[in-house]
Scaffold this active site. Structure first.
Site, short mmCIF file in Angstrom:
data_model
loop_
_atom_site.label_atom_id
_atom_site.label_comp_id
_atom_site.label_asym_id
_atom_site.label_seq_id
_atom_site.Cartn_x
_atom_site.Cartn_y
_atom_site.Cartn_z
N ILE A 132 7.26 -20.18 -7.47
CA ILE A 132 8.27 -21.11 -6.97
C ILE A 132 7.72 -22.51 -7.22
O ILE A 132 6.56 -22.81 -6.92
CB ILE A 132 8.55 -20.87 -5.47
CG1 ILE A 132 9.61 -21.85 -4.95
CG2 ILE A 132 7.29 -20.92 -4.63
CD1 ILE A 132 10.03 -21.56 -3.50
N SER A 133 8.52 -23.38 -7.83
CA SER A 133 8.07 -24.72 -8.18
C SER A 133 7.73 -25.52 -6.94
O SER A 133 8.28 -25.30 -5.86
CB SER A 133 9.15 -25.46 -8.99
OG SER A 133 9.40 -24.82 -10.20
#
Length: 206
Positions: A51-52
């Site tokens: 997940i960024s």
């Protein structure tokens, strides 16, 4: 998180800031690392993906100049978190994920979070999702060697593509490409680090 990692780093769009405050990031990470959900760095979500970090999601949304009437194509659903942020601002988000397991988990997480204006599609994101085109914005959470040609054909006039491009020697540059009368106008937004964009018009799997 928002004050220190988003606003303090220069994000100014009120709609983006409101979205970052409203979407529960912990709902989109594995329960075992939920305590790290608001740290400003990527987190593993399985299948070799991440997940960024929150700042990058906010930067991408602001760079795309999203508005309430926009239809968005989100390439690289991952956890579904970025799609949820974009959906808080835009009218509709179509999100495409190449890893079936991640797509399934993202659908469940989005439903549990009450996000009703995102449709997750399993498939090759470099091909876009032509049946829902044109898009006002196409946003990618994976880096490719160039802008996939199908995306350009699915972009509305005045639409924006925001994605990281490979520049060699491990260097990636986040860019915004805007479709005008004379084609794409590309602006560089800074160095980033993303997973590879896998697909026919990206990096082919070995």
């Amino acid at each position: 998180m928002v004050a220190w990692t988003i606003e303090a780093r220069g994000i100014r769009d009120p709609a983006v800031i409101a979205a970052m405050r409203s979407v529960p990031r912990e709902a989109f990470v594995p329960a075992s690392i939920a305590g790290e959900a608001y740290a400003d760095h990527p987190l593993p979500i399985g299948s070799g993906q991440t997940i960024s970090q929150p700042y990058i999601v906010a930067l991408t949304a602001e760079a795309a100049r999203l508005t309430a009437g926009d239809r968005v194509l989100d390439v690289g659903t991952g956890s579904g978190y970025a799609a949820a942020v974009y959906a808080h601002i835009a009218r509709e988000v179509v999100s495409v994920e190449v890893v079936p397991e991640l797509a399934d988990r993202a659908r469940a997480a989005l439903a549990a979070a009450g996000v009703g204006n995102v449709r997750v599609v399993t498939g090759d994101g470099t091909l876009g999702v032509p049946e829902n085109a044109p898009y006002d914005a196409i946003l990618a959470a994976a880096a490719g060697p160039g802008i996939p040609e199908p995306w350009i054909g699915q972009l509305a006039q005045g639409g924006r593509i925001v994605m990281p491009l490979e520049r060699g020697d491990g260097w990636q540059q986040l860019v915004r490409a805007t479709l005008g009368d004379d084609g794409l106008e590309v602006a560089e937004l800074g160095g980033v680090r993303f997973v590879p964009l896998i697909g026919e018009h990206g990096i082919r799997p070995s």
